[in-house]
Motif scaffolding. Structure first.
Motif, PDB file in Angstrom:
ATOM      1  N   SER A  97       0.814  -1.220   0.000  1.00 52.87           N
ATOM      2  CA  SER A  97       0.000   0.000   0.000  1.00 52.87           C
ATOM      3  C   SER A  97       0.847   1.270   0.000  1.00 52.87           C
ATOM      4  O   SER A  97       0.356   2.317  -0.370  1.00 52.87           O
ATOM      5  CB  SER A  97      -1.006  -0.003   1.140  1.00 52.87           C
ATOM      6  N   HIS A 157      -6.145  -3.312   2.219  1.00 54.48           N
ATOM      7  CA  HIS A 157      -7.433  -2.645   2.113  1.00 54.48           C
ATOM      8  C   HIS A 157      -7.751  -2.350   0.657  1.00 54.48           C
ATOM      9  O   HIS A 157      -8.863  -1.942   0.337  1.00 54.48           O
ATOM     10  CB  HIS A 157      -7.438  -1.352   2.915  1.00 54.48           C
ATOM     11  N   ASP A 158      -6.766  -2.542  -0.213  1.00 52.62           N
ATOM     12  CA  ASP A 158      -7.013  -2.290  -1.625  1.00 52.62           C
ATOM     13  C   ASP A 158      -7.666  -3.516  -2.251  1.00 52.62           C
ATOM     14  O   ASP A 158      -7.019  -4.523  -2.544  1.00 52.62           O
ATOM     15  CB  ASP A 158      -5.694  -1.964  -2.330  1.00 52.62           C
ATOM     16  N   LEU A 159      -8.962  -3.423  -2.451  1.00 49.08           N
ATOM     17  CA  LEU A 159      -9.702  -4.604  -2.875  1.00 49.08           C
ATOM     18  C   LEU A 159      -9.346  -5.053  -4.290  1.00 49.08           C
ATOM     19  O   LEU A 159      -9.522  -6.213  -4.629  1.00 49.08           O
ATOM     20  CB  LEU A 159     -11.208  -4.342  -2.770  1.00 49.08           C
ATOM     21  N   SER A 160      -8.836  -4.142  -5.116  1.00 43.90           N
ATOM     22  CA  SER A 160      -8.430  -4.559  -6.462  1.00 43.90           C
ATOM     23  C   SER A 160      -7.183  -5.431  -6.375  1.00 43.90           C
ATOM     24  O   SER A 160      -7.067  -6.429  -7.089  1.00 43.90           O
ATOM     25  CB  SER A 160      -8.137  -3.368  -7.365  1.00 43.90           C
ATOM     26  N   VAL A 161      -6.254  -5.040  -5.518  1.00 39.64           N
ATOM     27  CA  VAL A 161      -5.040  -5.840  -5.352  1.00 39.64           C
ATOM     28  C   VAL A 161      -5.380  -7.181  -4.714  1.00 39.64           C
ATOM     29  O   VAL A 161      -4.889  -8.230  -5.132  1.00 39.64           O
ATOM     30  CB  VAL A 161      -3.994  -5.077  -4.513  1.00 39.64           C
ATOM     31  N   VAL A 189     -15.051   1.134  -3.300  1.00 39.94           N
ATOM     32  CA  VAL A 189     -13.797   1.176  -4.038  1.00 39.94           C
ATOM     33  C   VAL A 189     -13.828   2.323  -5.046  1.00 39.94           C
ATOM     34  O   VAL A 189     -14.740   2.403  -5.861  1.00 39.94           O
ATOM     35  CB  VAL A 189     -13.559  -0.148  -4.792  1.00 39.94           C
ATOM     36  N   ARG A 220      -8.153  -8.789  -4.892  1.00 39.03           N
ATOM     37  CA  ARG A 220      -8.786  -9.642  -5.891  1.00 39.03           C
ATOM     38  C   ARG A 220      -7.731 -10.248  -6.799  1.00 39.03           C
ATOM     39  O   ARG A 220      -7.792 -11.412  -7.160  1.00 39.03           O
ATOM     40  CB  ARG A 220      -9.794  -8.869  -6.742  1.00 39.03           C
TER      41      ARG A 220
END
Ligand SMILES: Nc1ncnc2c1ncn2[C@@H]1O[C@H](COP(=O)(O)OP(=O)(O)OP(=O)(O)O)[C@@H](O)[C@H]1O
Ligand SMILES: Nc1ncnc2c1ncn2[C@@H]1O[C@H](COP(=O)(O)OP(=O)(O)OP(=O)(O)O)[C@@H](O)[C@H]1O
Ligand code: SF4
Ligand SMILES: [Mg+2]
Ligand SMILES: [Mg+2]
Lengths: 361, 344
Positions: free
Chosen positions: A199, A229-233, A274, A235
């Motif tokens: 992050s 907390h970065d939901l794209s990462v 997001v 995923r």
């Protein structure tokens, strides 16, 4: 809590993979002490009874609200802190209460990458000393000497070998995080608990590190618990994802299932928040956002029943009186567990959605 | 010449002499920002974003940092101003949310005491009044039970709570210029949405100017009016946010957009990072600092390896780009080669 056990096991049975790590009813309460007599007046229930498995070679993503206990969970898994309850089985043995001396050999097998790249690096040591420390402490044989091994590690994480003699304060935030990752990789551990490892990195280096973690996982059969907390990462990198809220796991599922079919209202809110990297769509994204209002509860005295109820748009009476068990819901595969009395359905109208100009409650 | 803009930075240069040579962290940066507007700064890690913001706040130690250029804030020049003048503005007229909440909070004082102190430096009020204000601020940034947690020490807060406490401290004096360096990096997205929302509404309330530095292009897209892209201490692209996201013209910006996983697109097997390593700030590559990592460098006819490109107007109005590729060629590459790849 028996239901808890049953379902966690059901989840493993559908996936015939060996669990490298299993935790059951894991708990960490931090005492709150007051006055000169240091009398305990309460406890922060940072992690409050969680159960899950991590399979060999997989990546389990761990997401959830700030302060919900992710870092504490990571520190428990790697036994940097001792749990106040529950068990942690690593490679077949319960390590929940091992003493310091017994833990030392274990430190080689499990490593933690820290959230805070600043405080985890000793400012008085050179990068070479920091990254080489685990090799020296554990007396690891290196083919071309420690210095070469360290310089290879630096290259591996996108730093240059010429950084060997520099000090942490001379580096940017992102560069410091890469130093921490290099140090973690030095011992080629079996399990890495990575707490927000990317992050602090800009997206380009983030992509390199994510690819790097990917490659190392395949090459060395590494197992990851990936807190972010970065939901794209998350995923991108995870095989399965667990969602935490206030010391509890509220949902766990295979990655694609969780992202396409979130069932817990908190997960739904999380997904909707997001930010979309597209200025043209920001108004729509903001309109459809589920902004959580209501009091942010405290882990010192969490709400009765379902802990999310104070902010949940689906809450009813039962939510205050009965804690919903973490179990498969109607129509979900056994590997998809949700702790909610009224899980969100695929076509639900999300009543909680409100315009983003609402201020914090 | 004095500046009409609320904030104007002109040819800012900040370098650090070290044993290995001079580190040119910021090398000729120019931009303006009006009240009520938000500038997003993105860029390579180590490209000089934090050094720039510390420079604006006058936080570099003049004994080991060389600072030149001009910084005009509301008609006042700061680079040449006395340390006392700058100190009087800091934490009051201008404030910063630091990238690193742990080391910018004092470990031996409670969170509350530090916010109270920040408030009382610029306001003549009693401790009780300041404490009330501190609790109120903690509540506004979403700390649960602020009246109880106000007496906690920083280490008793989670990473995200420390971040929010930092934000409370920065906002306590309603600054007119707020610089937020990775303000939401440690936060989960629902709290991030609340914090961004909070900063946005405070901005509207006080008509303040906001500089947001972040690696999260989603956050940039959501908040910024303008975007400035940095590489190797220089601005390589600058313009309105919509233009930067829809018609970017610099190969580094293309690389940034390409390396980010996106929730609004199908999952990729593998991310496509920009190849190579970030440049050494002591021995920056000749010509365009990005050229060793740039796939399009061969199309500049050798220019990129020898000559530093100027920041020149791109296709639309206020859009500037620093690249040797001919303008038409840049637009063609974006439309025909890069954009289709990103959207595939
Ligand atoms: N006190 C210092 N002495 C020497 N070099 C420094 C000093 N402070 C910063 N630098 C260097 O200046 C450059 C810019 O650093 P800065 O912290 O501004 O990067 P950044 O763009 O904020 O990166 P990140 O996104 O990783 O936070 C880096 O190469 C860094 O190593
Ligand atoms: N040493 C400690 N003493 C007292 N309370 C603590 C301690 N460490 C953590 N806590 C509390 O435990 C709770 C969980 O903290 P933790 O750091 O695990 O959260 P987190 O999920 O990692 O949050 P973030 O996303 O913000 O990093 C918080 O309320 C925090 O204040
Ligand atoms: S159990 Fe009730 S309060 Fe909790 S998430 Fe489900 S509906 Fe909401
Ligand atoms: Mg944490
Ligand atoms: Mg920085």
């Amino acid at each position: 809590m028996d239901e808890h056990h049953g379902s966690a096991q059901a989840a493993t049975e559908t996936r015939p993979r060996e669990a490298l790590l299993s935790v059951r009813d894991l708990q960490k309460h931090f005492p709150i002490v007051k006055g000169i007599l240091r009398r305990q007046t309460g406890a922060v229930r940072a992690v409050d009874g969680i159960s899950f498995d991590v399979h060999k070679g997989e990546t389990l993503g761990l997401v959830g609200e700030s302060g919900c206990g992710k870092t504490t969970t990571g520190r428990l898994l790697t036994r940097l802190v001792e749990p106040t309850g529950g068990s942690i089985t690593f490679d077949g043995r319960n390590i929940a209460h091992l003493r310091q001396g017994r833990l030392r050999p274990l430190r080689r097998d499990m490593q933690m990458i820290f959230q805070d790249p600043f405080s985890s690096l000793n400012p008085r040591h050179t990068v070479g000393t920091i990254v080489g420390a685990p090799l020296r402490i554990q007396n690891v044989k290196t083919e071309h000497g420690v210095k070469r091994a360290v310089q290879d590690l630096l290259k591996l994480v996108g730093l240059s070998p010429e950084h060997y003699n520099r000090y942490p304060h001379e580096f940017s935030g992102g560069q410091r995080q890469r130093i921490g990752i290099a140090r973690t990789l030095a011992l080629r551990p079996k399990l890495i608990v990575a707490d927000e490892p990317v992050s602090a990195l800009d997206v380009s280096i983030q992509a390199q590190v994510v690819n790097l973690l990917d490659d190392l996982q395949h090459e060395l059969d590494l197992t990851y618990v990936f807190i972010a907390h970065d939901l794209s990462v998350v995923r991108h990198i995870s095989d399965r994802v667990a969602v935490m809220y206030l010391g509890k796991i509220v949902e766990v599922a295979n990655r694609d299932t969780l992202y396409s079919d979130p069932r817990h209202p908190y997960t739904v809110a999380l997904m909707s928040a997001v930010p979309v990297p597209d200025p043209a769509r920001r108004d729509r994204a903001q309109r459809e956002r589920v902004l959580l209002t209501g009091d942010v509860p405290s882990p010192i005295n969490p709400p009765s029943g379902c802990r999310f109820r104070t902010r949940c748009w689906k809450a009813q009476e039962i939510c205050a009186t009965q804690e919903p068990p973490l179990v498969p819901q109607d129509g979900d595969p056994d590997s998809h567990l949700t702790a909610c009395h009224f899980p969100v359905g695929r076509d639900d109208e999300i009543k909680g959605r409100r315009s983003a100009d609402k201020r914090l409650g | 010449m004095a500046s009409d803009a609320f904030l104007e930075v002109r040819d800012l240069r900040i370098s650090f002499p070290t044993d290995d040579g001079l580190v040119r962290s910021v090398d000729g940066l120019t931009f303006t920002l009006e009240r009520g507007k938000t500038l997003g700064i993105v860029g390579e890690s180590g490209s000089g974003k934090s050094v720039t913001s510390l420079g604006i706040l006058g936080l570099h130690n003049r004994r080991n940092a060389e600072v030149s250029g001009e910084i005009w804030l509301d008609g006042q020049e700061l680079v040449g101003a006395s340390p006392d003048t700058v100190r009087g503005l800091r934490g009051n007229k201008m404030a910063m949310i630091f990238q690193d909440p742990l080391s910018s909070m004092h470990p031996y004082y409670t969170v509350g005491a530090q916010i109270v102190e920040a408030y009382r430096v610029h306001n003549r009020v009693s401790k009780q009044v300041a404490r009330k204000h501190a609790i109120d601020m903690l509540g506004r940034v979403g700390i649960p039970q602020p009246d109880r947690r106000v007496d906690d020490y920083p280490h008793q807060f989670s990473g995200g709570m420390r971040q929010r406490a930092m934000i409370a401290m920065a906002l306590v004096n309603d600054p007119e210029l707020l610089i937020a360096d990775e303000p939401t990096t440690a936060l989960d997205v629902t709290v991030q949405a609340q914090i961004l929302d909070l900063m946005h509404s405070l901005q509207e309330e006080f008509d303040s100017a906001l500089i947001i530095i972040t690696h999260d292009l989603g956050v940039v897209a959501e908040l910024s009016d303008d975007v400035l892209v940095m590489y190797g201490g220089k601005c390589v692209e600058y313009g309105p946010a919509t233009t930067i996201f829809e018609q970017p013209e610099h190969p580094y910006t293309w690389g940034l957009l390409g390396s980010m996983p996106r929730m609004d697109r199908p999952n990729l097997d593998r991310l496509s990072p920009i190849p190579g390593l970030p440049p050494s700030m002591i021995n920056l590559p000749s010509g365009c600092a990005f050229h060793p990592r740039c796939a399009y460098e061969p199309r500049t006819g050798g220019l990129a390896t020898t000559l530093t490109p100027e920041l020149v107007p791109a296709a639309g109005g206020r859009h500037l780009v620093r690249c040797h590729l001919p303008a038409q060629e840049r637009r063609r590459i974006w439309t025909d080669e890069v954009k289709p790849e990103l959207e595939a």
